[in-house]
Design a protein around this motif. Structure first.
Motif, PDB file in Angstrom:
ATOM      1  N   MET A   1      66.793  12.720  81.510  1.00 53.70           N
ATOM      2  CA  MET A   1      66.732  11.880  82.343  1.00 53.70           C
ATOM      3  C   MET A   1      67.359  12.691  83.464  1.00 53.70           C
ATOM      4  O   MET A   1      68.591  12.561  82.898  1.00 53.70           O
ATOM      5  N   SER A   2      66.324  12.234  84.528  1.00 52.96           N
ATOM      6  CA  SER A   2      67.264  13.065  85.869  1.00 52.96           C
ATOM      7  C   SER A   2      68.062  12.043  86.046  1.00 52.96           C
ATOM      8  O   SER A   2      67.933  10.435  86.110  1.00 52.96           O
ATOM      9  N   ALA A   3      69.165  12.579  86.684  1.00 52.22           N
ATOM     10  CA  ALA A   3      70.732  11.258  87.507  1.00 52.22           C
ATOM     11  C   ALA A   3      69.777  10.360  88.437  1.00 52.22           C
ATOM     12  O   ALA A   3      70.281   9.274  88.780  1.00 52.22           O
ATOM     13  N   PHE A   4      68.817  10.780  89.173  1.00 51.63           N
ATOM     14  CA  PHE A   4      68.363   9.758  90.452  1.00 51.63           C
ATOM     15  C   PHE A   4      67.538   8.544  89.197  1.00 51.63           C
ATOM     16  O   PHE A   4      67.693   7.690  89.417  1.00 51.63           O
ATOM     17  N   ARG A   5      66.782   8.979  88.155  1.00 52.95           N
ATOM     18  CA  ARG A   5      66.203   8.380  87.630  1.00 52.95           C
ATOM     19  C   ARG A   5      67.245   6.759  86.863  1.00 52.95           C
ATOM     20  O   ARG A   5      66.945   5.641  86.840  1.00 52.95           O
ATOM     21  N   ALA A   6      68.123   7.826  86.381  1.00 57.66           N
ATOM     22  CA  ALA A   6      69.247   7.010  85.652  1.00 57.66           C
ATOM     23  C   ALA A   6      69.743   6.066  86.631  1.00 57.66           C
ATOM     24  O   ALA A   6      70.098   4.269  86.196  1.00 57.66           O
ATOM     25  N   ALA A   7      70.099   6.879  87.954  1.00 57.12           N
ATOM     26  CA  ALA A   7      70.775   5.541  89.173  1.00 57.12           C
ATOM     27  C   ALA A   7      69.754   4.087  89.120  1.00 57.12           C
ATOM     28  O   ALA A   7      70.076   3.255  89.269  1.00 57.12           O
ATOM     29  N   LEU A   8      68.720   4.283  89.197  1.00 60.74           N
ATOM     30  CA  LEU A   8      67.214   3.545  89.548  1.00 60.74           C
ATOM     31  C   LEU A   8      67.495   2.952  88.194  1.00 60.74           C
ATOM     32  O   LEU A   8      67.348   1.573  88.777  1.00 60.74           O
ATOM     33  N   ARG A   9      67.591   2.519  87.027  1.00 61.44           N
ATOM     34  CA  ARG A   9      67.835   2.225  85.895  1.00 61.44           C
ATOM     35  C   ARG A   9      69.151   1.490  85.720  1.00 61.44           C
ATOM     36  O   ARG A   9      68.751   0.207  85.787  1.00 61.44           O
ATOM     37  N   ILE A  10      70.118   1.485  86.328  1.00 59.99           N
ATOM     38  CA  ILE A  10      71.386   0.852  85.926  1.00 59.99           C
ATOM     39  C   ILE A  10      71.191  -0.228  87.384  1.00 59.99           C
ATOM     40  O   ILE A  10      72.199  -0.921  87.416  1.00 59.99           O
ATOM     41  N   SER A  11      70.761   0.780  88.525  1.00 56.82           N
ATOM     42  CA  SER A  11      71.083  -0.427  89.896  1.00 56.82           C
ATOM     43  C   SER A  11      69.711  -1.444  89.380  1.00 56.82           C
ATOM     44  O   SER A  11      69.848  -2.616  89.898  1.00 56.82           O
ATOM     45  N   ARG A  12      68.765  -1.248  89.153  1.00 56.07           N
ATOM     46  CA  ARG A  12      67.990  -2.563  88.247  1.00 56.07           C
ATOM     47  C   ARG A  12      68.647  -3.049  87.593  1.00 56.07           C
ATOM     48  O   ARG A  12      68.600  -4.567  87.329  1.00 56.07           O
ATOM     49  N   ARG A  13      69.193  -2.738  86.717  1.00 55.98           N
ATOM     50  CA  ARG A  13      70.035  -3.599  85.269  1.00 55.98           C
ATOM     51  C   ARG A  13      71.125  -4.939  85.841  1.00 55.98           C
ATOM     52  O   ARG A  13      71.112  -5.425  86.002  1.00 55.98           O
ATOM     53  N   ARG A 311      79.044  12.282  93.513  1.00 54.50           N
ATOM     54  CA  ARG A 311      77.569  12.572  93.345  1.00 54.50           C
ATOM     55  C   ARG A 311      76.856  11.936  93.214  1.00 54.50           C
ATOM     56  O   ARG A 311      76.313  10.658  93.748  1.00 54.50           O
ATOM     57  N   HIS A 312      77.553  11.703  91.825  1.00 54.31           N
ATOM     58  CA  HIS A 312      76.781  10.616  90.506  1.00 54.31           C
ATOM     59  C   HIS A 312      76.606   8.938  91.815  1.00 54.31           C
ATOM     60  O   HIS A 312      75.827   8.319  91.045  1.00 54.31           O
ATOM     61  N   LEU A 313      78.088   8.808  91.669  1.00 50.00           N
ATOM     62  CA  LEU A 313      78.519   7.339  92.672  1.00 50.00           C
ATOM     63  C   LEU A 313      77.845   7.002  93.062  1.00 50.00           C
ATOM     64  O   LEU A 313      77.223   6.027  93.744  1.00 50.00           O
ATOM     65  N   ARG A 314      77.596   7.887  94.360  1.00 56.05           N
ATOM     66  CA  ARG A 314      77.013   7.685  95.446  1.00 56.05           C
ATOM     67  C   ARG A 314      75.783   7.775  95.579  1.00 56.05           C
ATOM     68  O   ARG A 314      75.008   6.990  95.843  1.00 56.05           O
ATOM     69  N   THR A 315      75.042   8.081  94.067  1.00 53.04           N
ATOM     70  CA  THR A 315      73.379   7.984  93.868  1.00 53.04           C
ATOM     71  C   THR A 315      73.129   7.301  93.548  1.00 53.04           C
ATOM     72  O   THR A 315      72.246   6.028  93.875  1.00 53.04           O
TER      73      THR A 315
END
Length: 843
Positions: A1-13, A311-315
């Motif tokens: 899973m890409s970092a961007f998709r993971a960030a979107l899932r974290i934000s959605r939850r 960068r992951h935290l910013r994303t």
């Protein structure tokens, strides 16, 4: 899973878990989108082109509409035939006949009249539009579609629009059109294709006798053998008629003319509006995203401790902006389109706005939605940078990071402020747009200065009581979210102060130039064109209905038939293009000592002696020139008038807002004019009920008019009220967002305060002071900036049309600068949680 998709899932939850915080962010972003898209839809639907207005002008059959003017000289018109210029020189020839227009157009004609008159409604005489045309003729199909009943078939029948049904008119009843007309039976209900809320009466051609001197503007719908081209229109213009041709209106010529007549600076206005909307949205949504960052601090620190890079935290934080901003923009755009369509339908029906079929500017709506998404991403940039810089060890240990002060920001802000102020006063005398553009530069400079101001005001906390000391120090420690909210409040206050002062200054100038005809609340009956018999009926009726009132008569110059002649006061110092002061209803007044006492509110022996000696008593010193008053009496419609010069003295009126003069009847008689009673004045003993004026209007007989002289201005109050409402929404929104974050940050400090014996009231005072501090600092800063901007704008107004200086709306400013911060503090303190939460041990 890409970092961007993971960030979107974290934000959605996280959004699903923290529904309240997510709703707050979406409201902050979606409200501006909803407002703008609603206004765009409303404006697009109500802004009708010449092509959209064809059904109400030509119906669905006619090829053209021909309009006659006063003379038969050459007319210069626009392609749509909405207006035309014609030299108004020479004698007025006889009016056009249908046969003459038929010879010019070569087609079949349907004549019509269209003008404004009065009708006796249940609440009294009111203004209505009148269309005289035979809608049974096929050539009139679609001009006024039939909704109910039938079209008028005899001169004694009429049809009305739904707005008159709302005013109390019913189908089958009678309605008197014009003050001297006979009642006509209402047989049907018709609808204006573009103005659903218009109060209009439709009658057969020439079936209504208008008041004497009414210009009815005859017109004809034409069914021609061939389409009427632009060359045909020019030929008819040379003959002296104006033409609205279906073929020309539907051609590119009309579209090009309308596009060329639009304002050249519209794009710049739009750019400034977009910039301000984005800035305000970012300032409002920024603290809301910061709330999320504080609440998710441990989660983000845990991700960093497990190997997540900055960068992951910013994303992850930017994904919050993308997810919540995108959802808010789409929902706001959809609700805005619906709200705009509903508001347009309601406004068109009940406020008589122009209306067409729902017209949604899709590209602009999509642009606004994209603007909302961009604003959300921009608002999330600062919290994202803060998330990347935070120390996982400090966050997991529960220690707050020390705020860093940037030395360069105040310098940049100061430069922008000075540049904006210099530009403001440089371009103030040219146009308002330059002032607004310069004020935008100043605003961004103040936004850059806000963190520095917050830090400096934090030093004042040492001299404050405990609740204020805790609140102000906490705000200074967390300058990022405090400054954002303070800047949002400042921007809203600056705009409200600027517009409020500029509007109040213009209003005060208009009040200074306009004058009351009598003390406020005085009942005045004007005779206008009433003769002796009609005036006698009016006087008897008024005295019968108001037996407790003491009426004082006033005189007017009359002609041989006893009808009033228009009389004006010439003002040598009014500075306007018109040589006349006021209007015929205002001034002048002819009367005796009784009328003079009513207008002055007292007995003035010196003024009474001057009036008895044949001198005019003047209340407005601008009217006196070389010790005399200039009066003009017009003896007919085309007459230039007879000038009369009357010796005059100055006297004080009952109120500062009164003007004009009382002239002796002997002066008019000396000039060769007869006088007769055509005025009644009465001071009502109690406040005037709202329904009294319409009731008295219904009693007016013939050509008499009943008014109550009043100096109130509902539009002024409505304008300042709308400004205050907008400021309330923005100020409270930004303040509560920042206060919510502050309460979250200070929860540990507040719990410690409760643990060492602090009362719940102290806890409330801390949060209330935090809200008052944010709103107060923003309001004071915005007040100073608004005063500077209003001064520059008023300088331009003074060059153009305002002769005085700044006029300050003190109650409005007091509510804005003092009342709103106090209200924010009270609300925040009232809804503060006072029960301490148990502390969690950190290993």
């Amino acid at each position: 899973m890409s970092a961007f998709r993971a960030a979107l899932r974290i934000s959605r939850r996280d959004a699903a878990r923290a529904k309240g915080r997510s709703a707050l962010i979406m409201v902050m972003i979606g409200l501006p989108v909803l407002l703008i898209t609603g206004l765009l839809t409303l404006s697009q639907t109500t802004d009708l082109s010449a092509r959209d207005k064809l059904p109400s002008r030509l119906g669905s059959v006619a090829d053209a509409a021909v309009y006659a003017h006063l003379r038969r000289t050459h007319i210069t018109q626009d392609p749509a035939g909405r207006f035309g210029d014609q030299p108004q020189t020479g004698a007025r020839p006889p009016g056009w006949t249908t046969a003459e227009v038929t010879a010019l157009t070569g087609g079949r004609l349907l004549p019509f009249h269209q003008y404004t008159t009065e009708a006796r409604l249940p609440a009294g005489f009111g203004r209505v539009d009148l269309l005289e045309i035979d809608l049974r003729d096929p050539l009139g199909t679609g001009v006024r579609p039939l909704v109910r009943g039938r079209h008028p078939a005899t001169p004694q029948e009429i049809a009305v629009t739904p707005a008159l049904l709302d005013a109390g008119v019913t189908v089958g009843s009678t309605l008197q059109v014009t003050r001297s007309g006979e009642p006509k039976r209402v047989v049907g209900v018709v609808e204006h294709p573009n103005r659903p809320g218009i109060s209009e009466v439709v009658a057969l051609y020439d079936s209504v006798r208008p008041p004497e001197g009414t210009w009815r503007g005859p017109g004809w719908l034409a069914d021609t053998p061939a389409p009427v081209t632009w060359q045909d229109v020019k030929r008819l213009n040379r003959a002296g008629v104006r033409v609205a041709s279906r073929a020309v209106v539907e051609s590119p010529r009309t579209d090009a003319f309308d596009a060329g007549s639009s304002r050249p600076d519209q794009r710049l206005w739009t750019a400034i509006a977009v910039l301000l909307v984005v800035t305000q949205t970012v300032l409002l949504a920024g603290p809301a995203f910061a709330v999320g960052l504080r609440r998710r601090g441990r989660e983000l620190a845990t991700i960093a401790a497990q190997g997540g890079s900055p960068r992951h935290l910013r994303t992850i934080v930017l994904a919050d902006g993308l997810l919540l901003g995108g959802a808010a923009a789409l929902i706001g755009a959809a609700l805005g389109v619906g709200a705009g369509a509903i508001a347009e339908a309601v406004a068109a029906r009940y406020m008589d706005w122009t209306s067409g079929p729902p017209d949604i500017p899709w590209w602009q709506v999509l642009g606004v939605a994209a603007l909302g998404l961009v604003s959300a991403l921009v608002a999330a940039v600062a919290p994202a940078a803060g998330a990347a810089r935070q120390s996982p060890a400090q966050v997991l240990a529960g220690r707050a990071a020390k705020a860093r002060e940037r030395v360069g920001v105040p310098v940049l802000g100061l430069v922008l402020v000075l540049l904006g102020v210099a530009m403001m006063f440089t371009v103030a005398s040219r146009n308002d747009l330059g002032v607004v553009a310069s004020a935008t530069v100043t605003l961004f400079g103040l936004i850059a200065l806000t963190p520095w101001l917050v830090a400096r005001t934090g030093r004042l906390a040492a001299r404050m009581p405990l609740p204020a000391r805790l609140s102000i120090r906490d705000g200074a420690r967390h300058r990022a979210r405090t400054a954002s909210a303070v800047a949002a409040v400042m921007a809203a206050t600056m705009g409200a102060v600027t517009v409020g002062i500029a509007y109040h200054t213009t209003y005060a100038e208009r009040r200074r130039e306009s004058r009351l005809a009598a003390p406020e609340g005085t009942l005045i009956v004007y005779g206008q064109s009433a003769d002796d018999q009609v005036w006698s009926e009016v006087r008897d009726t008024m005295r019968e209905r108001l037996p407790a009132a003491t009426f004082v008569p006033g005189l007017a110059a009359v002609d041989d038939q006893g009808r009033e002649l228009a009389t004006f006061l010439r003002s040598p110092a009014d500075g306007t293009s018109s040589p006349y002061y006021g209007s015929p209803f205002d001034l002048p007044i002819t009367g005796d000592a009784r009328l003079l006492a009513l207008l002055q509110g007292r007995r003035d022996p010196s003024a009474e002696a001057a009036l008895a000696a044949g001198r005019a008593v003047v209340f407005d010193p601008r009217l006196i020139s070389d010790g005399a008053l200039d009066v003009t009496v017009q003896g007919g419609e085309d007459a230039d008038g007879v000038p009369i010069r009357i010796p005059a003295v100055r006297a004080g009126a009952a109120q500062a807002g009164q003007g004009g003069a009382v002239i002796p009847a002997s002066a008019l008689k000396k000039a060769g004019f007869e006088t007769a009673e055509r005025r009644l004045y009465a001071t009502l003993p109690q406040p005037v009920p709202d329904q009294l004026e319409p009731d008295l209007q219904a009693l007016a007989i013939g050509a008499a008019v009943v008014v109550i002289d009043d100096d109130s201005d509902e539009q002024y109050a409505l304008m300042l009220g709308a400004l205050l409402a907008a400021a309330v929404i923005l100020v409270l929104g930004g303040t509560f967002a920042a206060t919510g974050l502050a309460a979250a940050d200070m929860r540990r400090d507040l719990d410690i305060l409760s643990a060492v014996g602090g009362r719940p009231l102290t806890r409330r005072l801390v949060v209330a002071t935090q809200a008052g501090y944010i709103a107060g600092l923003g309001a004071v800063t915005g007040l100073v900036a608004g005063l500077v901007t209003a001064t520059a704008m008023t300088q331009g107004l003074r060059t153009a049309r305002v002769s005085g200086g700044l006029a300050m709306p003190w109650p409005f400013l007091a509510v804005l600068v003092l009342g709103l911060p106090l209200l924010a503090a009270l609300i925040a303190g009232a809804f503060t949680r006072t029960r301490p939460a148990p502390a969690r041990r950190v290993a």
